[in-house]
Write a protein that holds these residues in place. Structure first.
Motif, mmCIF file in Angstrom:
data_model
loop_
_atom_site.group_PDB
_atom_site.id
_atom_site.type_symbol
_atom_site.label_atom_id
_atom_site.label_comp_id
_atom_site.label_asym_id
_atom_site.label_seq_id
_atom_site.Cartn_x
_atom_site.Cartn_y
_atom_site.Cartn_z
ATOM 1 N N ASN A 12 31.754 44.248 44.333
ATOM 2 C CA ASN A 12 31.399 43.643 43.058
ATOM 3 C C ASN A 12 32.597 42.981 42.391
ATOM 4 O O ASN A 12 33.725 43.472 42.471
ATOM 5 C CB ASN A 12 30.821 44.705 42.124
ATOM 6 N N VAL A 13 32.312 41.864 41.724
ATOM 7 C CA VAL A 13 33.347 41.122 41.023
ATOM 8 C C VAL A 13 32.800 40.627 39.689
ATOM 9 O O VAL A 13 31.588 40.579 39.465
ATOM 10 C CB VAL A 13 33.853 39.904 41.828
ATOM 11 N N VAL A 14 33.729 40.263 38.829
ATOM 12 C CA VAL A 14 33.421 39.483 37.635
ATOM 13 C C VAL A 14 33.991 38.094 37.878
ATOM 14 O O VAL A 14 35.164 37.949 38.220
ATOM 15 C CB VAL A 14 34.048 40.127 36.381
ATOM 16 N N GLN A 15 33.146 37.084 37.724
ATOM 17 C CA GLN A 15 33.579 35.698 37.897
ATOM 18 C C GLN A 15 33.381 34.937 36.595
ATOM 19 O O GLN A 15 32.284 34.921 36.052
ATOM 20 C CB GLN A 15 32.773 35.008 39.008
ATOM 21 N N ARG A 16 34.455 34.328 36.101
ATOM 22 C CA ARG A 16 34.384 33.488 34.917
ATOM 23 C C ARG A 16 34.163 32.047 35.378
ATOM 24 O O ARG A 16 34.967 31.505 36.145
ATOM 25 C CB ARG A 16 35.662 33.596 34.103
ATOM 26 N N VAL A 17 33.070 31.451 34.945
ATOM 27 C CA VAL A 17 32.717 30.114 35.412
ATOM 28 C C VAL A 17 32.312 29.233 34.234
ATOM 29 O O VAL A 17 31.919 29.711 33.168
ATOM 30 C CB VAL A 17 31.553 30.162 36.435
ATOM 31 N N ARG A 18 32.395 27.930 34.447
ATOM 32 C CA ARG A 18 31.871 26.970 33.486
ATOM 33 C C ARG A 18 31.574 25.662 34.217
ATOM 34 O O ARG A 18 32.088 25.417 35.312
ATOM 35 C CB ARG A 18 32.855 26.727 32.338
ATOM 36 N N VAL A 19 30.780 24.843 33.558
ATOM 37 C CA VAL A 19 30.502 23.521 34.105
ATOM 38 C C VAL A 19 31.788 22.716 34.108
ATOM 39 O O VAL A 19 32.542 22.720 33.115
ATOM 40 C CB VAL A 19 29.405 22.823 33.282
ATOM 41 N N ILE A 32 30.098 34.565 32.325
ATOM 42 C CA ILE A 32 30.583 35.589 33.243
ATOM 43 C C ILE A 32 29.443 35.973 34.174
ATOM 44 O O ILE A 32 28.357 36.320 33.717
ATOM 45 C CB ILE A 32 31.099 36.826 32.483
ATOM 46 N N LEU A 33 29.692 35.877 35.469
ATOM 47 C CA LEU A 33 28.740 36.326 36.482
ATOM 48 C C LEU A 33 29.176 37.696 36.960
ATOM 49 O O LEU A 33 30.361 37.919 37.234
ATOM 50 C CB LEU A 33 28.681 35.339 37.650
ATOM 51 N N PHE A 34 28.227 38.610 37.105
ATOM 52 C CA PHE A 34 28.510 40.022 37.334
ATOM 53 C C PHE A 34 27.769 40.474 38.583
ATOM 54 O O PHE A 34 26.555 40.360 38.667
ATOM 55 C CB PHE A 34 27.970 40.815 36.139
ATOM 56 N N GLY A 35 28.458 40.985 39.584
ATOM 57 C CA GLY A 35 27.781 41.527 40.760
ATOM 58 C C GLY A 35 28.450 41.085 42.046
ATOM 59 O O GLY A 35 29.665 40.927 42.105
ATOM 60 N N LEU A 36 27.663 40.882 43.088
ATOM 61 C CA LEU A 36 28.215 40.386 44.331
ATOM 62 C C LEU A 36 28.763 38.984 44.109
ATOM 63 O O LEU A 36 28.169 38.185 43.388
ATOM 64 C CB LEU A 36 27.143 40.364 45.424
ATOM 65 N N PRO A 37 29.904 38.631 44.708
ATOM 66 C CA PRO A 37 30.485 37.304 44.481
ATOM 67 C C PRO A 37 29.592 36.198 45.014
ATOM 68 O O PRO A 37 28.898 36.361 46.015
ATOM 69 C CB PRO A 37 31.816 37.374 45.238
ATOM 70 N N VAL A 38 29.614 35.073 44.318
ATOM 71 C CA VAL A 38 28.872 33.896 44.757
ATOM 72 C C VAL A 38 29.841 32.734 44.893
ATOM 73 O O VAL A 38 30.862 32.670 44.208
ATOM 74 C CB VAL A 38 27.746 33.526 43.769
ATOM 75 N N GLU A 39 29.515 31.811 45.794
ATOM 76 C CA GLU A 39 30.313 30.592 45.943
ATOM 77 C C GLU A 39 29.874 29.611 44.873
ATOM 78 O O GLU A 39 28.681 29.270 44.771
ATOM 79 C CB GLU A 39 30.116 29.997 47.328
ATOM 80 N N VAL A 40 30.823 29.179 44.056
ATOM 81 C CA VAL A 40 30.505 28.318 42.927
ATOM 82 C C VAL A 40 30.083 26.944 43.445
ATOM 83 O O VAL A 40 30.713 26.373 44.335
ATOM 84 C CB VAL A 40 31.714 28.208 41.986
ATOM 85 N N ALA A 41 29.016 26.422 42.890
ATOM 86 C CA ALA A 41 28.443 25.163 43.351
ATOM 87 C C ALA A 41 29.263 23.971 42.877
ATOM 88 O O ALA A 41 30.078 24.061 41.944
ATOM 89 C CB ALA A 41 27.007 25.045 42.845
ATOM 90 N N ASP A 42 29.033 22.832 43.500
ATOM 91 C CA ASP A 42 29.636 21.582 43.045
ATOM 92 C C ASP A 42 29.233 21.334 41.597
ATOM 93 O O ASP A 42 28.086 21.600 41.195
ATOM 94 C CB ASP A 42 29.164 20.411 43.907
ATOM 95 N N GLY A 43 30.185 20.828 40.829
ATOM 96 C CA GLY A 43 29.915 20.590 39.417
ATOM 97 C C GLY A 43 30.282 21.756 38.528
ATOM 98 O O GLY A 43 30.139 21.669 37.306
ATOM 99 N N TRP A 44 30.734 22.839 39.147
ATOM 100 C CA TRP A 44 31.186 24.021 38.409
ATOM 101 C C TRP A 44 32.639 24.314 38.770
ATOM 102 O O TRP A 44 33.131 23.898 39.825
ATOM 103 C CB TRP A 44 30.336 25.237 38.770
ATOM 104 N N GLU A 45 33.316 25.049 37.909
ATOM 105 C CA GLU A 45 34.653 25.540 38.231
ATOM 106 C C GLU A 45 34.735 27.030 37.948
ATOM 107 O O GLU A 45 34.130 27.516 36.996
ATOM 108 C CB GLU A 45 35.736 24.782 37.459
#
Length: 226
Positions: free
Chosen positions: A217-224, A63-76
């Motif tokens: 601010n957002v919560v982003q759920r990410v994984r490889v 979980i990423l917490f804070g200002l939103p980020v653009e998820v990089a290639d290789g991540w979802e």
């Protein structure tokens, strides 16, 4: 204007006060899985930062917490939701005689309470992130709150929860005041997060004098990516 530390609180926590709880590679970090599911990247992360985060994430969802980020290639990105970040008013916080400092011996009771009340992620070692306080009746933990993300100047009030059988008695307010008192004693200022759609919590916090920070601010759920 330089970024505010509350725009990326997990990064500042894992780089500072919570470094002993972190798994790190380069500037990327995550909490140990038994502590919290949060990962962190530096502001304006590079491809190398994302690769470092992948190395410490493994197969786990973070979980990423804070200002939103653009998820990089290789991540979802598995999902995101908006959160409101609020700061406490000056002078908020005081000790209460019925509020006790919880210890590692209370860890299982804390996990059980969170499982019932569902205030947010809480694992077997989450209590290591800071001071946690509770109210007990007949030896049973019925309400609690504590400190989670700690940046150089701020500490987050988190895990504010009360059993259904004990709601409506002002326990959440007393516990938040107890946590805030400890935060001020440590030379920091209290802040908190809540879901943007949690109108009940927002009304309570605004009634207590908390003010919203004007950041997206957002919560982003990410994984490889698999």
């Amino acid at each position: 204007m330089s970024p505010h530390e509350l725009d990326n609180p997990a990064f500042h926590a894992l780089s500072g006060a919570h470094r002993p709880l972190a798994i790190r590679r380069g500037e990327a970090a995550r909490y140990r899985p038994t502590v919290a599911p949060f990962g962190a990247l530096p502001p304006e992360p590079t491809a190398a930062d994302w690769e470092d985060l992948a190395a410490v994430a493994g197969d786990d969802e973070l979980i990423l917490f804070g200002l939103p980020v653009e998820v990089a290639d290789g991540w979802e990105e598995l999902g995101r939701f908006d959160v409101v970040q609020m700061t406490a008013p000056d002078g908020f916080g005081r000790a209460h005689p019925d509020v006790v400092r919880l210890t590692a011996e209370d860890a299982s009771a804390m996990v059980d309470l969170v499982a019932e009340a569902q205030p947010g992620p809480f694992s077997s070692e989450t209590h290591l992130t800071g001071a946690y306080y509770g109210v007990k009746e007949d030896g049973r933990l019925v309400a609690m709150a504590g400190e989670r993300l700690t940046t150089p100047g701020w500490t987050e009030i988190s895990a504010v929860c009360t059993r259904d059988t004990h709601r409506g008695r002002g326990l959440a307010t007393r516990l938040m005041e107890a946590v805030a008192h400890g935060v001020h004693e440590a030379g920091r200022r209290p802040f908190l997060h809540t879901g943007a759609g949690n109108t009940t919590a927002l009304r309570l916090y605004e009634h207590l004098g908390f003010t919203r920070r004007e950041t997206a601010n957002v919560v982003q759920r990410v994984r490889v990516a698999r």
